[in-house]
Design a protein around this motif. Structure first.
Motif, PDB file in Angstrom:
ATOM      1  N   ASP A 219       0.805  -1.224   0.000  1.00  0.00           N
ATOM      2  CA  ASP A 219       0.000   0.000   0.000  1.00  0.00           C
ATOM      3  C   ASP A 219       0.840   1.276   0.000  1.00  0.00           C
ATOM      4  N   ASP A 220       2.143   1.135   0.147  1.00  0.00           N
ATOM      5  CA  ASP A 220       3.000   2.327   0.274  1.00  0.00           C
ATOM      6  C   ASP A 220       3.641   2.763  -1.037  1.00  0.00           C
ATOM      7  N   LEU A 221       3.515   1.956  -2.083  1.00  0.00           N
ATOM      8  CA  LEU A 221       4.331   2.214  -3.274  1.00  0.00           C
ATOM      9  C   LEU A 221       4.093   3.602  -3.879  1.00  0.00           C
ATOM     10  N   GLU A 222       2.841   4.022  -3.989  1.00  0.00           N
ATOM     11  CA  GLU A 222       2.559   5.351  -4.561  1.00  0.00           C
ATOM     12  C   GLU A 222       3.172   6.452  -3.707  1.00  0.00           C
ATOM     13  N   ALA A 223       3.119   6.269  -2.386  1.00  0.00           N
ATOM     14  CA  ALA A 223       3.669   7.298  -1.494  1.00  0.00           C
ATOM     15  C   ALA A 223       5.198   7.367  -1.636  1.00  0.00           C
ATOM     16  N   TRP A 224       5.844   6.199  -1.791  1.00  0.00           N
ATOM     17  CA  TRP A 224       7.293   6.211  -2.025  1.00  0.00           C
ATOM     18  C   TRP A 224       7.618   6.905  -3.342  1.00  0.00           C
ATOM     19  N   ARG A 225       6.786   6.656  -4.323  1.00  0.00           N
ATOM     20  CA  ARG A 225       7.007   7.265  -5.637  1.00  0.00           C
ATOM     21  C   ARG A 225       6.947   8.791  -5.506  1.00  0.00           C
ATOM     22  N   THR A 226       5.966   9.272  -4.763  1.00  0.00           N
ATOM     23  CA  THR A 226       5.822  10.714  -4.552  1.00  0.00           C
ATOM     24  C   THR A 226       7.047  11.270  -3.829  1.00  0.00           C
ATOM     25  N   ARG A 227       7.486  10.555  -2.802  1.00  0.00           N
ATOM     26  CA  ARG A 227       8.665  11.031  -2.053  1.00  0.00           C
ATOM     27  C   ARG A 227       9.904  11.107  -2.942  1.00  0.00           C
ATOM     28  N   ALA A 228      10.102  10.082  -3.766  1.00  0.00           N
ATOM     29  CA  ALA A 228      11.277  10.078  -4.657  1.00  0.00           C
ATOM     30  C   ALA A 228      11.196  11.268  -5.607  1.00  0.00           C
ATOM     31  N   SER A 229      10.002  11.505  -6.106  1.00  0.00           N
ATOM     32  CA  SER A 229       9.804  12.605  -7.044  1.00  0.00           C
ATOM     33  C   SER A 229      10.069  13.948  -6.362  1.00  0.00           C
ATOM     34  N   GLU A 230       9.590  14.100  -5.143  1.00  0.00           N
ATOM     35  CA  GLU A 230       9.797  15.360  -4.417  1.00  0.00           C
ATOM     36  C   GLU A 230      11.270  15.590  -4.089  1.00  0.00           C
ATOM     37  N   PRO A 235      10.776   9.273 -11.097  1.00  0.00           N
ATOM     38  CA  PRO A 235      10.280   7.896 -11.080  1.00  0.00           C
ATOM     39  C   PRO A 235       9.338   7.590 -12.244  1.00  0.00           C
ATOM     40  N   THR A 236       9.371   6.338 -12.667  1.00  0.00           N
ATOM     41  CA  THR A 236       8.387   5.876 -13.654  1.00  0.00           C
ATOM     42  C   THR A 236       7.029   5.806 -12.970  1.00  0.00           C
ATOM     43  N   PRO A 237       5.965   5.688 -13.751  1.00  0.00           N
ATOM     44  CA  PRO A 237       4.681   5.348 -13.123  1.00  0.00           C
ATOM     45  C   PRO A 237       4.806   3.970 -12.469  1.00  0.00           C
ATOM     46  N   VAL A 238       3.832   3.611 -11.624  1.00  0.00           N
ATOM     47  CA  VAL A 238       3.801   2.263 -11.057  1.00  0.00           C
ATOM     48  C   VAL A 238       3.560   1.280 -12.196  1.00  0.00           C
ATOM     49  N   PHE A 244       4.957  -8.621  -8.705  1.00  0.00           N
ATOM     50  CA  PHE A 244       5.002  -7.473  -7.786  1.00  0.00           C
ATOM     51  C   PHE A 244       4.768  -6.223  -8.624  1.00  0.00           C
ATOM     52  N   LYS A 245       4.534  -5.108  -7.958  1.00  0.00           N
ATOM     53  CA  LYS A 245       4.419  -3.826  -8.661  1.00  0.00           C
ATOM     54  C   LYS A 245       5.689  -3.017  -8.408  1.00  0.00           C
ATOM     55  N   SER A 246       6.077  -2.208  -9.381  1.00  0.00           N
ATOM     56  CA  SER A 246       7.390  -1.569  -9.334  1.00  0.00           C
ATOM     57  C   SER A 246       7.374  -0.129  -9.798  1.00  0.00           C
ATOM     58  N   VAL A 247       8.316   0.621  -9.232  1.00  0.00           N
ATOM     59  CA  VAL A 247       8.630   1.979  -9.686  1.00  0.00           C
ATOM     60  C   VAL A 247      10.147   2.026  -9.847  1.00  0.00           C
ATOM     61  N   TYR A 248      10.627   2.653 -10.903  1.00  0.00           N
ATOM     62  CA  TYR A 248      12.066   2.732 -11.167  1.00  0.00           C
ATOM     63  C   TYR A 248      12.502   4.197 -11.242  1.00  0.00           C
ATOM     64  N   PHE A 249      13.708   4.453 -10.766  1.00  0.00           N
ATOM     65  CA  PHE A 249      14.315   5.777 -10.967  1.00  0.00           C
ATOM     66  C   PHE A 249      15.813   5.652 -10.756  1.00  0.00           C
TER      67      PHE A 249
END
Ligand code: ZN
Length: 310
Positions: A219-230, A235-238, A244-249
């Motif tokens: 449940d945290d993946l979107e929030a991590w993505r936002t933090r990385a972006s900030e 980051p890529t979209p999810v 598993f689901k992934s975000v890359y940067f």
């Protein structure tokens, strides 16, 4: 919100058959998924791990048949560290590796060696309280089996550039110098930098790491993505990788990071008793099965002893 250490590490091989012989055969890992590269489905993506395919003990390889050897340089992981239970295990592994022609250097409390394509590994007698994650192999006494990732070492020319992303956005804790710990409620790993060798030699290829993934609660993946972006990453979209689901940067020192969810996992499309024994294809690739199976080289897996397990 915490990352639970390393989820998986993905590297490149030019020789899937030799890769299986080394990682499943010599190192005694279980192949927990035999699938294709979702970005290039006519080549293998092989996953090795413990009996359950757990995050924290999952080394994967993209196969590019015949790929030239790479050389790790700035912005690349150059060594993978694995836990073993004791200094006795280091002695066992030195003998076992040398018996198959892999030279292994014992350096006090660790053992250094490289795979047949030059990928660097280090075994460390670990005092970690984390649950050991091991595979079963008839050739490896259980007390000597690899027990999961201790961490990775990467080359960086200016690691200071990564501090904000690692420390503030991703919650890594600096332990000393360029040695960071990433620890959640259940597991942790380290991420460390070494001074980069001369830039001129850097080349992605067989025997090099492509990316390192850290474990996120689903449940945290979107929030991590936002933090990385900030924190300035892009980051890529999810992306739904099915297992598993992934975000890359890219982190600022140049290492490709992935944040991957804990689950659903490798038993989502096959019985856990038979992981990795046949080609698994996520639904979008299933219509290509016949064509892909004709192209992909058969692999020396599973071994007879595994097929016969109850
Ligand atoms: Zn990955």
């Amino acid at each position: 919100m915490k990352l639970e250490g390393i989820h998986h590490i993905s590297a490149i091989t030019g020789d899937a058959r030799g890769n299986v012989e080394f990682y499943a055969g010599v190192l005694g890992l279980r192949m927990v998924k035999r699938t294709v590269n979702q970005d290039e489905p006519n080549v293998y993506h092989l996953f090795y791990g413990d009996e359950h395919g757990s995050p924290g003990m999952d080394l994967t390889f993209f196969e590019y048949p015949g790929a030239a050897r790479g050389i790790a340089g700035s912005g690349m992981v150059h060594r993978i560290l694995w836990r073993v239970s004791s200094p006795d295990a280091l002695g066992f592994w030195r003998e076992r590796l040398e018996a198959v022609g892999v030279s292994a250097e014992l350096t006090g409390d660790s053992l250094l060696f490289a795979d047949p394509e030059g990928l660097g590994h280090e075994l460390v007698a670990s005092a970690s309280p984390d649950e050991p994650l091991s595979a079963i192999s008839p050739e490896i006494p259980p007390e000597h089996a690899l027990q999961g990732f201790e961490g990775v070492r990467a080359y960086a020319s200016q690691p200071v550039r990564s501090e904000r992303l690692l420390g503030e956005a991703l919650g890594f804790a600096r332990r000393q110098g360029e040695h960071w710990e990433v620890r959640g409620d259940r597991r942790g790993s380290f991420y460390a930098y070494d001074p980069a060798p001369p830039e001129i030699n850097r080349r992605q290829g067989a025997g090099t790491v492509h990316h390192v993934a850290f474990a996120s609660q689903p449940d945290d993946l979107e929030a991590w993505r936002t933090r990385a972006s900030e924190a300035g990453a892009r980051p890529t979209p999810v992306i739904d990788r099915f297992y598993f689901k992934s975000v890359y940067f890219l982190e600022p020192s140049g290492v490709l990071f992935e944040l991957a969810t804990i689950g659903p996992g490798f038993a989502v499309d096959e019985d856990e008793k038979h992981l990795g024994e046949r080609l698994s294809l996520p639904p979008p690739f299933e219509p290509m099965r016949e064509e892909l199976e004709a192209k992909l080289e058969p692999l020396p897996y599973p071994p007879q002893w595994r097929v016969q397990q109850p």
